[in-house]
Write an enzyme that holds these catalytic residues in place. Structure first.
Site, mmCIF file in Angstrom:
data_model
loop_
_atom_site.group_PDB
_atom_site.id
_atom_site.type_symbol
_atom_site.label_atom_id
_atom_site.label_comp_id
_atom_site.label_asym_id
_atom_site.label_seq_id
_atom_site.Cartn_x
_atom_site.Cartn_y
_atom_site.Cartn_z
ATOM 1 N N SER A 181 0.734 -1.061 -0.074
ATOM 2 C CA SER A 181 0.100 0.033 0.145
ATOM 3 C C SER A 181 0.628 1.308 0.123
ATOM 4 O O SER A 181 0.399 2.130 -0.569
ATOM 5 C CB SER A 181 -0.988 -0.045 1.191
ATOM 6 O OG SER A 181 -0.115 0.078 2.507
ATOM 7 N N HIS A 209 -5.200 -4.239 -1.363
ATOM 8 C CA HIS A 209 -5.060 -3.031 -2.264
ATOM 9 C C HIS A 209 -4.962 -3.489 -3.920
ATOM 10 O O HIS A 209 -4.900 -2.961 -4.646
ATOM 11 C CB HIS A 209 -3.688 -2.310 -1.977
ATOM 12 C CG HIS A 209 -3.965 -1.494 -0.832
ATOM 13 N ND1 HIS A 209 -4.559 -0.144 -0.856
ATOM 14 C CD2 HIS A 209 -3.765 -1.680 0.510
ATOM 15 C CE1 HIS A 209 -4.199 0.361 0.475
ATOM 16 N NE2 HIS A 209 -4.072 -0.502 1.163
ATOM 17 N N LYS A 240 -11.699 -0.652 0.799
ATOM 18 C CA LYS A 240 -11.008 0.013 -0.059
ATOM 19 C C LYS A 240 -11.750 0.225 -1.526
ATOM 20 O O LYS A 240 -12.817 0.830 -1.461
ATOM 21 C CB LYS A 240 -9.573 -0.457 -0.155
ATOM 22 C CG LYS A 240 -8.802 -0.396 0.804
ATOM 23 C CD LYS A 240 -7.496 -0.692 0.974
ATOM 24 C CE LYS A 240 -6.826 -0.566 2.471
ATOM 25 N NZ LYS A 240 -7.631 -1.122 3.838
#
Length: 392
Positions: A181, A209, A240
């Site tokens: 990340s 991610h 996310k």
């Protein structure tokens, strides 16, 4: 109180070192533009990769579930908190990921904590990438297993430490982030899989991610490397690219069944709320129906990174839309962040302990929600601040 004086001293030290975390407050939904501390600014630091956090389809799904199921589940999953909507989400995730089964947790952090502790213990060993996320680090520590770090994204280093530790453990597990990340690079999961197979070691990847970013329609890193059915454990988060909240583990059906019996956050913390679950299902619907948002995310990321690079910024070695603007020392990164904010750009500085000392940065999180004008406005502001502070 004298017994708390040490905290005041430590806080003072953080401020003097430029490491104190000044937390800004949002007064609007997530999106390309935000109201932050009462001011409208362009958002370059949320993990809302696909712009789904305020998508009308997501909001409608959550509202419908709220009317049908109420606000909360009222219990942990193993007692009276498993609703049919929870099992529906788990089936949908497993199908989306092309995995045997899936189990959901309250967050990606909880998913890592619960999974690692359930699978290894004091007589075991974990081979962990040296830049793995804090939730992996904490899960490893809580498991009691011996932690052996290998060099970042280096299969040869992993092979070496495995050989060095042969015969010292009962069980072993290799753990890596999928997309890292802070730097935006991608783990060589195909090479790690070959090593895991050769040594008969459990392989776990945290794809927080990578979901919504890598693979067909954002299916993630396992899809990216075509390793379906080969990676034992894939950790994910809905906070996310999915724009909601919650964690998920997909992979081997036997492991998923075991986590339902021994995953501590699953057993001892209340289930995810029905509106959140419904929104997660809606996100899967959106991703399965079109690649438009994922394609736009990558297009925006390439455009912004090229602009920064042309100006002379150091943007590291990112392979994804995550764009680190490397600044070095934490005080400079904090000053850069403040100057950006004064120019209408919300870009938070990242320093130690999130990243190593001397590698402070502004981590720009590009989104599919950004228009080309948004990106150009951002580039103009970075150029102005970069020149003012002597970075470029």
């Amino acid at each position: 109180m004298a017994r708390l004086d040490w905290i005041q001293k430590e806080l003072k030290n953080l401020k003097e070192a430029g490491l104190y975390n000044n937390i800004r407050t949002l007064g609007s939904p997530q999106g390309a533009w935000l109201e932050v501390d009462g001011r409208k600014v362009l958002n370059f630091c949320s993990n809302n990769y696909l712009g789904l956090a305020n998508d009308p389809r997501m909001v409608a799904a959550a509202q419908d579930a709220l009317k049908r199921y109420g606000v909360g589940p009222g219990a942990v999953r193993s007692i009276a908190g498993t609703m049919d909507i929870h099992t529906e989400l788990e089936k949908r995730v497993a199908a989306f990921k092309q995995a045997e089964a899936a189990i959901t947790f309250q967050s990606g952090f909880c998913a890592n904590l619960g999974t690692i502790q359930a699978l290894v213990g004091k007589r075991d060993v974990i081979f962990s990438d040296e830049l793995n996320h804090a939730s992996i680090i904490d899960g490893c520590r809580l498991s009691g297993a011996t932690i052996v770090r290998y060099e970042h994204c280096n299969p040869a280093s992993l092979e070496q430490v495995i050989k060095e530790n042969e015969g010292t453990y009962e069980k072993a597990m290799i753990i890596t982030d999928g997309v890292f990340s802070m730097d935006g690079d991608i783990a060589p999961l195909d090479k790690l899989y070959e090593i895991a197979q050769a040594h008969d070691i459990i392989l776990m990847v945290d794809d927080a991610h990578g979901e919504g970013v890598l693979g067909k329609s954002g299916r993630g890193i396992v899809d990216h490397f075509n390793l379906h059915g080969k990676v034992d454990i894939e950790i994910g988060t809905f906070s996310k690219a999915f724009g909601v909240v919650g964690g998920v583990v997909s992979g081997n059906a036997v492991i998923i069944e075991w986590l339902k019996q021994r995953g501590r956050p699953f057993l001892f913390s209340s289930a995810v709320t029905p509106p959140d679950v419904a929104a997660c299902i809606a996100a899967i619907d959106i991703l399965e129906s079109s690649t438009e948002l994922v394609d736009r995310l990558w297009e925006n990321g390439r455009y912004f990174k090229a602009g920064l690079k042309d100006m002379g910024f150091d943007i590291g070695f990112s392979e994804t839309p995550i764009t680190p603007v490397m600044l070095g020392e934490a005080p400079l990164a904090q000053q850069f962040s403040r100057e950006l904010f004064e120019n209408g750009i919300f870009g938070t500085s990242i320093g130690y302990p999130t990243v190593p000392k001397g590698k402070a940065r502004i981590r720009v999180m590009i989104s599919a929600a950004h228009s080309r004008d948004d990106l150009d406005d951002g580039l103009d502001a970075f150029e102005k601040v970069g020149k003012k502070l002597g970075v470029i």
